[in-house]
Design a protein around this motif. Structure first.
Motif, PDB file in Angstrom:
ATOM      1  N   ILE A   1       0.655   7.860   1.483  1.00 50.74           N
ATOM      2  CA  ILE A   1      -0.639   7.613   0.857  1.00 50.74           C
ATOM      3  C   ILE A   1      -1.318   8.950   0.611  1.00 50.74           C
ATOM      4  CG2 ILE A   1      -2.933   6.635   1.251  1.00 50.74           C
ATOM      5  CD1 ILE A   1      -1.423   4.455   2.925  1.00 50.74           C
ATOM      6  N   GLU A   2      -1.852   9.117  -0.594  1.00 51.94           N
ATOM      7  CA  GLU A   2      -2.432  10.417  -0.954  1.00 51.94           C
ATOM      8  C   GLU A   2      -3.824  10.612  -0.352  1.00 51.94           C
ATOM      9  OE1 GLU A   2      -3.674  12.970  -4.960  1.00 51.94           O
ATOM     10  OE2 GLU A   2      -2.333  11.237  -5.133  1.00 51.94           O
ATOM     11  N   ASN A   3      -4.683   9.612  -0.470  1.00 55.52           N
ATOM     12  CA  ASN A   3      -6.058   9.705   0.018  1.00 55.52           C
ATOM     13  C   ASN A   3      -6.382   8.485   0.864  1.00 55.52           C
ATOM     14  OD1 ASN A   3      -7.321  12.069  -1.712  1.00 55.52           O
ATOM     15  ND2 ASN A   3      -6.177  10.789  -3.158  1.00 55.52           N
ATOM     16  N   LEU A   4      -6.833   8.722   2.085  1.00 55.75           N
ATOM     17  CA  LEU A   4      -7.201   7.648   3.001  1.00 55.75           C
ATOM     18  C   LEU A   4      -8.710   7.705   3.234  1.00 55.75           C
ATOM     19  CD1 LEU A   4      -6.451   5.366   4.943  1.00 55.75           C
ATOM     20  CD2 LEU A   4      -5.922   7.107   6.668  1.00 55.75           C
ATOM     21  N   ILE A   5      -9.401   6.625   2.843  1.00 53.01           N
ATOM     22  CA  ILE A   5     -10.854   6.546   2.987  1.00 53.01           C
ATOM     23  C   ILE A   5     -11.171   5.668   4.185  1.00 53.01           C
ATOM     24  CG2 ILE A   5     -13.025   5.892   1.875  1.00 53.01           C
ATOM     25  CD1 ILE A   5     -11.567   6.234  -0.841  1.00 53.01           C
ATOM     26  N   LEU A   6     -11.850   6.240   5.198  1.00 55.62           N
ATOM     27  CA  LEU A   6     -12.147   5.541   6.439  1.00 55.62           C
ATOM     28  C   LEU A   6     -13.624   5.162   6.500  1.00 55.62           C
ATOM     29  CD1 LEU A   6     -10.138   7.773   8.947  1.00 55.62           C
ATOM     30  CD2 LEU A   6      -9.380   5.668   7.812  1.00 55.62           C
ATOM     31  N   PHE A   7     -13.891   3.915   6.889  1.00 54.51           N
ATOM     32  CA  PHE A   7     -15.268   3.405   6.916  1.00 54.51           C
ATOM     33  C   PHE A   7     -15.378   2.359   8.015  1.00 54.51           C
ATOM     34  CE2 PHE A   7     -12.693   0.969   3.993  1.00 54.51           C
ATOM     35  CZ  PHE A   7     -12.945  -0.336   4.362  1.00 54.51           C
ATOM     36  N   HIS A   8     -16.534   1.665   8.103  1.00 56.50           N
ATOM     37  CA  HIS A   8     -16.763   0.591   9.071  1.00 56.50           C
ATOM     38  C   HIS A   8     -16.692   1.141  10.497  1.00 56.50           C
ATOM     39  CE1 HIS A   8     -16.148  -3.472  10.946  1.00 56.50           C
ATOM     40  NE2 HIS A   8     -16.942  -3.833   9.951  1.00 56.50           N
ATOM     41  N   THR A   9     -17.511   2.162  10.767  1.00 54.25           N
ATOM     42  CA  THR A   9     -17.460   2.875  12.040  1.00 54.25           C
ATOM     43  C   THR A   9     -18.645   2.529  12.947  1.00 54.25           C
ATOM     44  OG1 THR A   9     -18.796   4.794  11.388  1.00 54.25           O
ATOM     45  CG2 THR A   9     -16.479   4.794  10.742  1.00 54.25           C
ATOM     46  N   GLU A  10     -18.509   2.921  14.216  1.00 51.05           N
ATOM     47  CA  GLU A  10     -19.652   2.847  15.137  1.00 51.05           C
ATOM     48  C   GLU A  10     -20.658   3.931  14.755  1.00 51.05           C
ATOM     49  OE1 GLU A  10     -20.190   5.493  17.336  1.00 51.05           O
ATOM     50  OE2 GLU A  10     -18.397   6.544  16.701  1.00 51.05           O
TER      51      GLU A  10
ATOM     52  N   ILE B   1       0.806  -1.217   0.000  1.00 53.18           N
ATOM     53  CA  ILE B   1       0.000   0.000   0.000  1.00 53.18           C
ATOM     54  C   ILE B   1       0.847   1.278   0.000  1.00 53.18           C
ATOM     55  CG2 ILE B   1      -1.881  -1.187   1.161  1.00 53.18           C
ATOM     56  CD1 ILE B   1      -1.145   0.224   3.726  1.00 53.18           C
ATOM     57  N   ARG B   2       2.141   1.145   0.210  1.00 53.49           N
ATOM     58  CA  ARG B   2       3.009   2.321   0.232  1.00 53.49           C
ATOM     59  C   ARG B   2       2.898   3.079  -1.101  1.00 53.49           C
ATOM     60  NH1 ARG B   2       7.060   2.752   3.751  1.00 53.49           N
ATOM     61  NH2 ARG B   2       7.101   0.467   3.999  1.00 53.49           N
ATOM     62  N   ASN B   3       2.752   4.401  -1.029  1.00 53.35           N
ATOM     63  CA  ASN B   3       2.677   5.297  -2.195  1.00 53.35           C
ATOM     64  C   ASN B   3       1.382   5.152  -2.993  1.00 53.35           C
ATOM     65  OD1 ASN B   3       5.348   6.252  -1.667  1.00 53.35           O
ATOM     66  ND2 ASN B   3       6.171   4.465  -2.746  1.00 53.35           N
ATOM     67  N   ALA B   4       0.385   4.464  -2.444  1.00 54.57           N
ATOM     68  CA  ALA B   4      -0.897   4.334  -3.149  1.00 54.57           C
ATOM     69  C   ALA B   4      -1.626   5.671  -3.168  1.00 54.57           C
ATOM     70  CB  ALA B   4      -1.755   3.272  -2.481  1.00 54.57           C
ATOM     71  N   ASP B   5      -2.467   5.849  -4.177  1.00 47.71           N
ATOM     72  CA  ASP B   5      -3.222   7.093  -4.309  1.00 47.71           C
ATOM     73  C   ASP B   5      -4.490   7.087  -3.449  1.00 47.71           C
ATOM     74  OD1 ASP B   5      -1.682   8.453  -6.593  1.00 47.71           O
ATOM     75  OD2 ASP B   5      -2.057   6.444  -7.380  1.00 47.71           O
ATOM     76  N   TYR B   6      -5.143   5.922  -3.375  1.00 43.47           N
ATOM     77  CA  TYR B   6      -6.331   5.762  -2.533  1.00 43.47           C
ATOM     78  C   TYR B   6      -6.198   4.458  -1.752  1.00 43.47           C
ATOM     79  CZ  TYR B   6      -8.716   9.264  -5.453  1.00 43.47           C
ATOM     80  OH  TYR B   6      -9.068  10.404  -6.119  1.00 43.47           O
ATOM     81  N   VAL B   7      -6.408   4.532  -0.444  1.00 41.59           N
ATOM     82  CA  VAL B   7      -6.450   3.329   0.387  1.00 41.59           C
ATOM     83  C   VAL B   7      -7.731   3.372   1.212  1.00 41.59           C
ATOM     84  CG1 VAL B   7      -5.403   2.066   2.299  1.00 41.59           C
ATOM     85  CG2 VAL B   7      -3.957   3.027   0.508  1.00 41.59           C
ATOM     86  N   MET B   8      -8.492   2.267   1.179  1.00 41.63           N
ATOM     87  CA  MET B   8      -9.728   2.154   1.944  1.00 41.63           C
ATOM     88  C   MET B   8      -9.461   1.256   3.149  1.00 41.63           C
ATOM     89  SD  MET B   8     -12.500   1.721  -1.164  1.00 41.63           S
ATOM     90  CE  MET B   8     -13.896   2.136  -0.088  1.00 41.63           C
ATOM     91  N   HIS B   9      -9.682   1.806   4.357  1.00 40.14           N
ATOM     92  CA  HIS B   9      -9.345   1.080   5.598  1.00 40.14           C
ATOM     93  C   HIS B   9     -10.394   1.373   6.659  1.00 40.14           C
ATOM     94  CE1 HIS B   9      -7.167  -0.094   9.252  1.00 40.14           C
ATOM     95  NE2 HIS B   9      -6.323  -0.758   8.471  1.00 40.14           N
ATOM     96  N   GLU B  10     -10.663   0.386   7.492  1.00 41.24           N
ATOM     97  CA  GLU B  10     -11.651   0.582   8.557  1.00 41.24           C
ATOM     98  C   GLU B  10     -11.122   1.496   9.665  1.00 41.24           C
ATOM     99  OE1 GLU B  10     -11.388  -0.795  11.858  1.00 41.24           O
ATOM    100  OE2 GLU B  10      -9.364  -1.519  11.466  1.00 41.24           O
ATOM    101  N   ALA B  11     -12.080   2.160  10.354  1.00 40.67           N
ATOM    102  CA  ALA B  11     -11.768   2.969  11.538  1.00 40.67           C
ATOM    103  C   ALA B  11     -12.952   2.825  12.488  1.00 40.67           C
ATOM    104  CB  ALA B  11     -11.540   4.426  11.165  1.00 40.67           C
ATOM    105  N   PHE B  12     -12.835   1.899  13.418  1.00 42.06           N
ATOM    106  CA  PHE B  12     -13.972   1.460  14.225  1.00 42.06           C
ATOM    107  C   PHE B  12     -14.532   2.551  15.119  1.00 42.06           C
ATOM    108  CE2 PHE B  12     -16.092  -1.413  17.286  1.00 42.06           C
ATOM    109  CZ  PHE B  12     -16.672  -2.306  16.413  1.00 42.06           C
ATOM    110  N   CYS B  13     -13.658   3.393  15.676  1.00 39.61           N
ATOM    111  CA  CYS B  13     -14.121   4.411  16.618  1.00 39.61           C
ATOM    112  C   CYS B  13     -13.026   5.454  16.831  1.00 39.61           C
ATOM    113  CB  CYS B  13     -14.503   3.782  17.959  1.00 39.61           C
ATOM    114  SG  CYS B  13     -13.108   3.041  18.845  1.00 39.61           S
TER     115      CYS B  13
END
Length: 273
Positions: free
Chosen positions: A224-233, A182-194
């Motif tokens: 990483i250029e853009n970090l997309i956070l999802f899977h939240t409380e 994932i190093r140097n990726a333009d978009y990474v989608m990762h969970e952020a629970f809380c």
């Protein structure tokens, strides 16, 4: 035009949100990523005016209830449409062997016998291997083993039309072994629970999940250029985006995206206008 459309952004046991699932849209073609845990998957697609006749490709990352159970509501709806001649072609399910076995084991117990032959006529389960590439919705997706500590979990990476790379990591804290990927990726989608200050309430680490701070702090070193956070409380339903962005920006210096449900994330604009 290429974009992500978030159908749900919540974790596995939410009331105010729907479980995380989304559409990867490439012009008028779609890849549905995960299906959530209930009939709301059908309602969300209808609300977005995405006809079920346009859904022919689904990727299911792993076999947890909040990712796989929505599929069976889709099968129920689609089988009725097939019976009336309103849905043609195959429904391709891309997944690992664990998910494939779960689907094959469960659906025969959920529907009347009259549905079985009809489902078999259009359902096509495609088991993907680590680092296998498939062309879906006119885009190439390379699936990979996310090296999860629990159920087998697959992510994917893809190149957009503008040459930028997008990586989806599933809903477990990223394994350190994937950092070079994932190093140097333009978009990474990762969970952020809380939020980090609420870890004693939601106990993300016990569930192999992250706080906003922990994922942002770790990924800030990976360019990483853009970090997309999802899977939240879902206890901060009215100001979730504001709170998560505020905490994330303290530790991550790229662009952070905390999408709401039904929100679109534009990745590549249509340059044919």
């Amino acid at each position: 035009m290429q974009k992500i459309i978030m159908l749900g952004v919540g974790h596995g046991f939410v009331y105010q949100l729907y479980n995380t699932c989304f559409l990867m849209q490439n012009d008028n073609q779609y890849l549905l990523v995960d299906t959530g845990g209930g009939v709301q998957i059908v309602e969300r697609l209808e609300k977005l005016n995405v006809p079920l006749t346009s859904i022919h490709d689904i990727f299911i990352s792993h076999s947890h209830t909040d990712h796989i159970l929505g599929l069976f509501w889709l099968l129920k709806k689609l089988t009725g449409m097939v019976k009336k001649g309103k849905y043609e072609g195959k429904l391709n399910i891309y997944c690992n062997d664990e998910v494939a076995n779960a689907i094959r084991s469960i659906y025969p117990h959920l529907f009347p016998n009259a549905y079985m032959e009809m489902i078999a006529s259009y359902l096509n389960i495609v088991v993907v291997e680590d680092n296998e590439t498939k062309k879906i919705a006119n885009r190439k997706y390379t699936f990979f083993d996310a090296k999860a500590r629990g159920n087998k979990l697959c992510g994917f990476e893809m190149l957009l039309d503008n040459g930028k790379k997008l990586i989806f990591l599933g809903d477990e804290t990223c394994n350190l072994k994937l950092y070079d990927k994932i190093r140097n990726a333009d978009y990474v989608m990762h969970e952020a629970f809380c939020l980090d200050g609420e870890q004693d309430i939601f106990k993300p680490y016990e569930k192999r999940h992250s706080t906003v701070k922990s994922v942002c702090e770790s990924f800030d070193k990976l360019n990483i250029e853009n970090l997309i956070l999802f899977h939240t409380e879902d206890t901060h339903i009215d100001n979730r985006k504001e709170l998560y962005l505020r905490e994330g920006k303290e530790y991550f210096h790229g662009n952070i995206i905390v999408p709401d449900e039904l929100e679109e994330i534009l990745l590549v604009e249509d340059d044919r206008k």
